[in-house]
Motif scaffolding. Structure first.
Motif, short mmCIF file in Angstrom:
data_model
loop_
_atom_site.label_atom_id
_atom_site.label_comp_id
_atom_site.label_asym_id
_atom_site.label_seq_id
_atom_site.Cartn_x
_atom_site.Cartn_y
_atom_site.Cartn_z
N TYR A 206 10.96 9.75 24.18
CA TYR A 206 11.89 10.39 25.11
C TYR A 206 13.32 10.43 24.58
O TYR A 206 14.15 11.15 25.13
CB TYR A 206 11.85 9.69 26.47
CG TYR A 206 10.51 9.82 27.17
CD1 TYR A 206 9.97 11.08 27.44
CD2 TYR A 206 9.78 8.71 27.56
CE1 TYR A 206 8.75 11.22 28.08
CE2 TYR A 206 8.55 8.83 28.21
CZ TYR A 206 8.04 10.10 28.46
OH TYR A 206 6.83 10.23 29.08
N TRP A 624 -0.64 16.29 25.10
CA TRP A 624 0.12 15.97 26.31
C TRP A 624 1.35 15.11 25.99
O TRP A 624 2.43 15.31 26.54
CB TRP A 624 -0.76 15.25 27.33
CG TRP A 624 -1.48 16.22 28.23
CD1 TRP A 624 -2.82 16.42 28.31
CD2 TRP A 624 -0.88 17.13 29.17
NE1 TRP A 624 -3.11 17.40 29.23
CE2 TRP A 624 -1.95 17.85 29.77
CE3 TRP A 624 0.43 17.41 29.54
CZ2 TRP A 624 -1.72 18.83 30.75
CZ3 TRP A 624 0.64 18.38 30.50
CH2 TRP A 624 -0.42 19.07 31.09
N ILE A 625 1.16 14.15 25.09
CA ILE A 625 2.29 13.28 24.74
C ILE A 625 3.38 14.12 24.07
O ILE A 625 4.57 13.99 24.37
CB ILE A 625 1.81 12.13 23.84
CG1 ILE A 625 0.92 11.20 24.64
CG2 ILE A 625 2.99 11.37 23.26
CD1 ILE A 625 0.20 10.18 23.81
N ALA A 628 5.28 15.97 26.59
CA ALA A 628 6.23 15.13 27.32
C ALA A 628 7.55 15.05 26.55
O ALA A 628 8.64 15.06 27.14
CB ALA A 628 5.64 13.74 27.54
N SER A 629 7.46 14.97 25.21
CA SER A 629 8.71 14.91 24.44
C SER A 629 9.41 16.27 24.46
O SER A 629 10.64 16.34 24.46
CB SER A 629 8.43 14.45 23.01
OG SER A 629 8.02 15.53 22.21
N VAL A 631 9.54 18.23 26.91
CA VAL A 631 10.27 18.33 28.17
C VAL A 631 11.71 17.86 27.97
O VAL A 631 12.66 18.48 28.44
CB VAL A 631 9.57 17.50 29.26
CG1 VAL A 631 10.44 17.43 30.51
CG2 VAL A 631 8.22 18.07 29.61
N SER B 63 -0.26 13.16 34.26
CA SER B 63 0.83 13.70 35.06
C SER B 63 2.05 12.78 35.00
O SER B 63 3.18 13.24 34.93
CB SER B 63 0.40 13.87 36.51
OG SER B 63 -0.75 14.66 36.57
N SER B 64 1.81 11.45 35.02
CA SER B 64 2.95 10.53 34.99
C SER B 64 3.71 10.65 33.68
O SER B 64 4.94 10.57 33.66
CB SER B 64 2.51 9.08 35.17
OG SER B 64 1.24 8.99 35.68
N LEU B 65 2.96 10.82 32.60
CA LEU B 65 3.59 10.95 31.28
C LEU B 65 4.54 12.15 31.27
O LEU B 65 5.68 12.07 30.82
CB LEU B 65 2.46 11.20 30.28
CG LEU B 65 2.68 10.86 28.83
CD1 LEU B 65 2.80 9.36 28.67
CD2 LEU B 65 1.47 11.34 28.03
N TYR B 66 4.04 13.25 31.80
CA TYR B 66 4.76 14.51 31.86
C TYR B 66 5.98 14.35 32.78
O TYR B 66 7.10 14.72 32.47
CB TYR B 66 3.79 15.51 32.48
CG TYR B 66 3.92 16.97 32.11
CD1 TYR B 66 4.48 17.38 30.92
CD2 TYR B 66 3.43 17.94 32.97
CE1 TYR B 66 4.54 18.73 30.61
CE2 TYR B 66 3.48 19.28 32.66
CZ TYR B 66 4.05 19.67 31.49
OH TYR B 66 4.12 21.00 31.20
N LEU B 68 7.45 11.60 33.67
CA LEU B 68 8.41 10.66 33.10
C LEU B 68 9.38 11.42 32.20
O LEU B 68 10.59 11.19 32.24
CB LEU B 68 7.65 9.61 32.30
CG LEU B 68 8.22 8.21 32.30
CD1 LEU B 68 8.32 7.69 33.72
CD2 LEU B 68 7.32 7.29 31.48
N GLY B 69 8.84 12.34 31.39
CA GLY B 69 9.70 13.17 30.56
C GLY B 69 10.68 13.94 31.41
O GLY B 69 11.87 14.04 31.11
#
Lengths: 795, 85, 217
Positions: A206, A624-625, A628-629, A631, B63-66, B68-69
């Motif tokens: 993140y 998915w990971i 997330a980054s 985002v 979903s939590s991972l997403y 959290l971002g």
């Protein structure tokens, strides 16, 4: 057993094309030492210059280059990579996996890291020298107006490669730790070091995208002429926010692996289990979360929102709570213990002591009030060297001595190790303690006048630095001696718990003949039984033994090489850039062909703990990971847009510059392409392969049309004189939608591979994973556009 | 999800886009306009994430991972926005 | 350390001493406890291993209670609480200059030097003169890159940022010559970006100040 298949250590091919986690760990270790030597020599140059007032050993210009590259190399190219050397080597062993989830990606992380470092360092040989604005590269000094030399651009390019490396490593380690733990290894049974790396990569996941966005914006400013950092509405504060949003978690990113390693080393030599392992883990988790809430303490004196500053004072103080808990748990571990003072133990105890000092001075820095006196002085330099060298580096040295016998199969000299420790602690304090007394001396000045009275403390620090430099030679001599003549050790010289200590030293190339399992009472078994009584199929290892040859791949090396040449081409001209692009494309095609021919097989353990991601395939989890980054990357870009928009007195009204029709058309196109993508997947699931082909082709055509329409729009804007340099609305528009467009291009490359697969009948009812993973990415890019459309066209 | 379901979502996305284009023409005042558009954007993003990215049927951890971002990113965004207020 | 230079400086110094005292005690106690335990529980020849010692081929047992962590957290909070209050008090003083009878001087940082603009339009570069015992507010900005304006004997500084204005104030009680430096790396001239601040008797100052358009010195 398959030991006859071991590849000899002198094989050049092994080291260039390896994807084995242990080999890559060793490459990381050696390379991090190379950058340590470079960064260390730079610091000795600086300390020599500062030993006497008014010295002219270095010029102001070369001093600035030295101090900047010392910081960048030590933090980004030495500290974290040294931690990742152990992470690579030990984590699969600690969790009972045979490799990381994505071995080729892992190799690619390494090569990106190496080439990135070389690219940044190339600046030293360019006119104007290397990057020189401090490791924080503050705006607007970093812009082309104030730093026109190519060295700064090269430094940024090197950083981008490093960020790519880190992102891949992050995905890799998270997937590995979450889905490849030996049966019975619950998260609470997981070793402390693995826990530390897990949380470290979470922070990286993140934090680094924010730096990535910042460096991209800076690169656009420098190369294309956009104005994010040269304008006053963006400028200094925008960079400050983006840099420190990454920069402060980064402090904990470099610290945590070493601290977590102590969680294993202290118990082994104290001969008692870690006191309150769950408390320590909880504290580390708390610190991880809080690390994202403290960054503005680097901006206390910039005149930003007082409430924001007060909040960050409190959060910064609060983050000392979890670290206090960790330190005291470490000390409690020693109570009623039976402590053996081996070299790793001495360094571990030294880490605790030195980090406590750094932690206490850190509380000073959390105070907005004290910051008025302390900011930008040698006090700060002293403080962060106590945390980043005293805490992080000392901890990693402890880890090095601790795992060295495992990695080489040989013992080092305890005598030399103890001499190393004594000189290390003494010279460290001689070097960095006096800096706390130089409360008035500014950082990063290349000299000072005799009347200041700063001479004696500086002189002491320089003497300390010289001795501190020599202590590294003692370490290297010890390691060299051990490597050549050290006493061979068995599986477990320390009588340590943990899976890595149950196999030979060094471990065989494939790590485990039989997948280990953890019984409820903690016993490690290689019986082929699962903790619940079921059985693990025994011989995945047979495949692996023969498989070593297929575990070589040149592409993880060639792709970064191509990237390196492309980035070099930005400075050296179009032919070089083209050559790099050719190398890059060649490697991508090569990788794709390997996949089509199933030439590279990464073994997936059949039984593994996967909580909390049970049942999620590892590629899917990886995607998915990564998303997330992403985002955070786009949040940073949108944040930058909001920042400059809020601070600009005027902003063009909707419809005056950006044509709503273009935006609307592209919105419809992109939303529709998401529909065709998701429909292809639905058809693949029911085996209607012809519909899959149509769906994928439609997606491709729509994606290409989006880009064509975008291109048309940009041409129109350029024709109306609205170009990269036309102020902040232009800057925000071109950078943000440009980054989105680049993501579209990447998606189309993958999509063309999928189209090829579909037409060669490789996407079937049973095998359509790649289609699903692509879809996740494609929809994400769509979501980004959903946000960008109103921001630029409607509001 | 059946084909029709996916097409239904697409229709929803189109309608939301049309609404976005409509409300910018209405005399709403800045605050209402911005909240209206942001609301529609969030609806569209959720539709895509929940149905096309299939978060509805995925493990909650993903979903939590997403999310959290999103929390981390929004934190930075908010801090940027309030810097001078 | 010189005392009674200026109210902010005095307050800053006592705050620093508070932090340093608390910090030293905490450091001494914790490191002392670390050393004590290390020596007290060192392995002795022939002594038995603890019962719960780590064993080959077995992941370690859990021990310790959550209470320990809570107690430690409370202790840390207990230590942080008073010093935080002191900090907030000091911030109040630093960031809220007295409103009456003040002189506002605009400070421009530039590559590489400091320019001071007085209320009457008088401009000087490199040498700032201020009257003793009067409140002086500096409004600080930059003409080019990020600088940091610091009068180090006074323990105050503030960032100088292009397009922004930051504020800091002093009320100097002791005449003399003080040093203004730049505390943010701003290019090759960073080290030489210095100025002097001369605190003068008010009468001398005012005669200098009223020499309109006089020597720009």
């Amino acid at each position: 057993m398959s030991h006859e298949h071991e590849i000899p250590s002198w094989s050049v091919r092994r080291w260039l094309f390896t994807t084995n986690h242990k080999d890559i760990g060793i490459l990381y270790l050696l390379t991090s030492f190379y950058f340590l030597l470079a960064g260390g020599l730079l610091s000795l140059l600086m300390r020599t210059q500062l030993a006497f007032p008014g010295s002219s050993f270095l010029t102001a210009g070369s001093f600035n280059q030295a101090i900047t590259n010392h910081g960048l190399l030590m933090v980004l190219w030495f500290l974290s990579p040294m931690a990742f050397a152990f992470a690579n080597y030990c984590i699969p062993l600690q969790i009972g996996a045979r490799d990381l989830a994505f071995p080729r990606l892992n190799a690619m992380s390494y090569w990106l890291y190496l080439f990135g470092g070389l690219l940044a360092a190339l600046g030293f040989f360019m006119p104007g020298g290397a990057i020189d604005g401090g490791w924080t590269v503050y705006a607007p000094l970093n812009t082309i107006r104030f730093s026109p030399h190519i060295g700064v651009t090269l430094g940024g390019a090197g950083l981008l490669m490093l960020i790519a490396s880190v992102t891949m490593a992050t995905v890799n380690f998270l997937v590995t730790i979450f889905t490849m733990r030996a049966p019975g290894m619950s998260l609470s049974k997981m070793p402390m070091f693995t826990w530390g790396i897990l949380l470290t990569v979470f922070m990286m996941l993140y934090a680094f995208p924010s730096l990535g966005a910042g460096v991209l914006m800076l690169a656009a400013d420098r190369i294309l002429g956009t104005v994010y950092f040269s304008s006053q509405e963006g400028g200094a504060i925008l960079w400050d926010h983006i840099f420190w949003f990454f920069g402060h978690p980064e402090v904990y990113i470099v610290l945590m692996p070493g601290l977590a390693a102590l969680g294993e080393i202290l118990p082994v030599f104290a001969r008692r289990p870690l006191y309150g392992k769950k408390i320590v883990i909880a504290a580390l988790v708390a610190a991880t979360a809080m690390s994202f809430t403290v960054w503005a303490h680097h901006m206390f004196l910039t005149g930003i929102n007082p409430t924001l500053r007060k909040i960050m004072t409190l959060t910064t103080e609060a983050i000392s709570i979890p670290f206090g808990v960790i330190m005291l748990s470490f000390i409690m571990t020693l109570v009623r213990a039976s402590i053996k003072f081996t070299t790793p133990m001495l360094f571990a105890l030294g880490t605790v002591a030195l980090f406590i000092i750094g932690g206490v001075t850190g509380v000073f820095n959390s105070s907005v009030a004290l910051d008025y006196g302390l900011r930008g002085t040698y006090w700060i330099v002293g403080h962060f060297h106590y945390t980043m060298v005293g805490g992080a580096v000392t901890g990693l040295i402890a880890a090095l001595y601790f795992w060295w016998p495992k990695m080489t199969g040989r013992m080092y000299s305890e005598r030399l190790g103890k001499i190393h420790f004594a000189f290390y602690v003494l010279s460290f304090n001689l070097l960095f303690f006096p800096m706390h007394l130089l409360v008035d001396m500014p950082r990063r000045v290349y000299t000072y006048s005799p009347e200041t009275g700063w001479w004696s403390l500086n002189f002491i620090a320089t003497i300390g630095a010289m001795i501190f430099g020599v202590t590294w030679l003692i370490l290297f001599a010890n390691l060299y001696k051990s490597f050549r003549h050290g006493k061979p050790v068995g599986e477990n010289p320390w009588n340590a718990p943990g899976i890595e200590w149950t196999i030979s030293s060094p471990p065989p190339q494939h790590d485990f003949d039989v997948t280990p399992a953890i019984m409820p009472d903690g016993a490690i078994t290689f019986s082929g039984l699962k903790p619940d009584g079921g059985s693990i199929l025994l011989h995945e290892s047979a495949v692996h033994g023969e498989g070593e040859e297929t575990h070589f791949s040149p592409w993880p090396l060639v792709i970064p090489l191509g990237t390196f040449v492309v980035l070099l081409g930005i400075g050296l001209g179009f032919p070089v850039l083209l050559a790099g692009a050719a190398i890059f494309a060649f490697a991508i095609v090569g990788w794709g062909r390997d996949d089509l021919a199933s030439r590279f097989i990464a073994l997936e353990p059949r039984f593994a703990e996967g909580w909390p991601f049970d049942g999620v395939g590892r590629v899917k989890l990886g995607v998915w990971i990564f998303l997330a980054s992403e985002v955070v990357l786009f949040s940073t870009l949108i944040g930058a847009y909001s920042f400059v928009r809020i601070n600009s007195a005027t902003w063009p009204a909707p419809g005056t510059i950006f044509n709503i029709n273009h935006g609307t058309l592209n919105t419809v196109i992109l939303l529709t392409s998401s529909l065709t993508a998701v429909l292809s997947l639905a058809y693949a699931r029911i085996g209607k392969t012809n519909m899959v082909k149509i769906g994928l082709l439609a997606t491709f055509v729509l994606g290409a049309t989006f880009l064509a329409n975008k291109g048309l729009e940009w041409v129109e804007l350029f024709e109306h004189g609205f170009t990269f340099g036309s102020g902040l609305p232009a800057t925000a528009f071109f950078i943000t939608t440009g980054a989105h467009g680049a993501h579209m291009v990447g998606g189309l490359v993958v999509l063309s591979y999928l189209v090829f697969r579909a037409f060669t009948e490789k996407i079937t009812k049973e095998n359509h994973g790649s289609l699903e993973y692509f879809g996740l990415y494609w929809h994400f890019v769509d979501i980004v556009w959903v946000f960008l459309f109103p921001l630029f066209y409607l509001m | 999800m059946k084909t029709f379901g996916y097409i239904g979502i697409w229709v929803g996305l189109m309608v939301a886009t049309a609404l976005e284009l409509t409300i910018i023409g209405l005399p709403l005042g800045t605050t209402r306009l911005i909240s209206g558009i942001l609301g529609l954007v969030v609806v569209k993003a959720l539709l895509i994430a929940v149905f096309y990215q299939n978060l509805l049927h995925e493990s909650k951890s993903i979903s939590s991972l997403y999310l959290l971002g999103l929390v981390v990113g929004t934190g930075l965004l908010l801090a940027l926005a309030v810097t001078y207020h | 350390m010189a005392t009674n230079l200026s109210p902010v400086t005095t307050q800053w110094e006592s705050l620093f001493i508070l932090y340093a005292t608390v910090g030293s005690i905490v450091t001494a106690v914790v490191i002392g406890w670390l050393l004590y335990n290390s020596l007290r529980y060192r392995a002795k020849l022939g002594s038995k291993e603890p019962d719960d010692a780590p064993k080959h081929g077995r992941l370690p047992l859990e021990r310790g209670s959550i209470k320990g962590g809570l107690i430690i957290s409370l202790v840390v909070i207990g230590i942080l609480f008073p010093i935080t209050l002191a900090t907030l008090q000091t911030v109040d003083l630093i960031e809220h200059p007295p409103e009456d009878h003040t002189m506002i001087i605009t400070v421009h940082g530039f590559q590489w030097g400091w320019k001071f603009v007085y209320p009457n339009g008088k401009e000087v570069v490199g040498e700032l003169r201020v009257p003793k015992d009067e409140v002086v507010i500096f409004k600080v900005t930059s003409d080019d890159v990020f600088h940091n304006f610091g009068i180090y004997e006074f323990k105050i500084k503030v960032d100088a940022i292009p397009g922004r204005e930051t504020k800091i104030w002093i009320q100097p009680h002791t005449t003399g010559v003080y040093n203004i430096l730049c505390f943010e790396l701003c290019g090759t001239g960073h080290t030489m970006m210095k100025a002097k601040m001369i605190v003068m008797e008010p009468s001398e100052f005012h005669s200098w100040y009223s020499e309109l358009g006089g020597r720009k010195n």
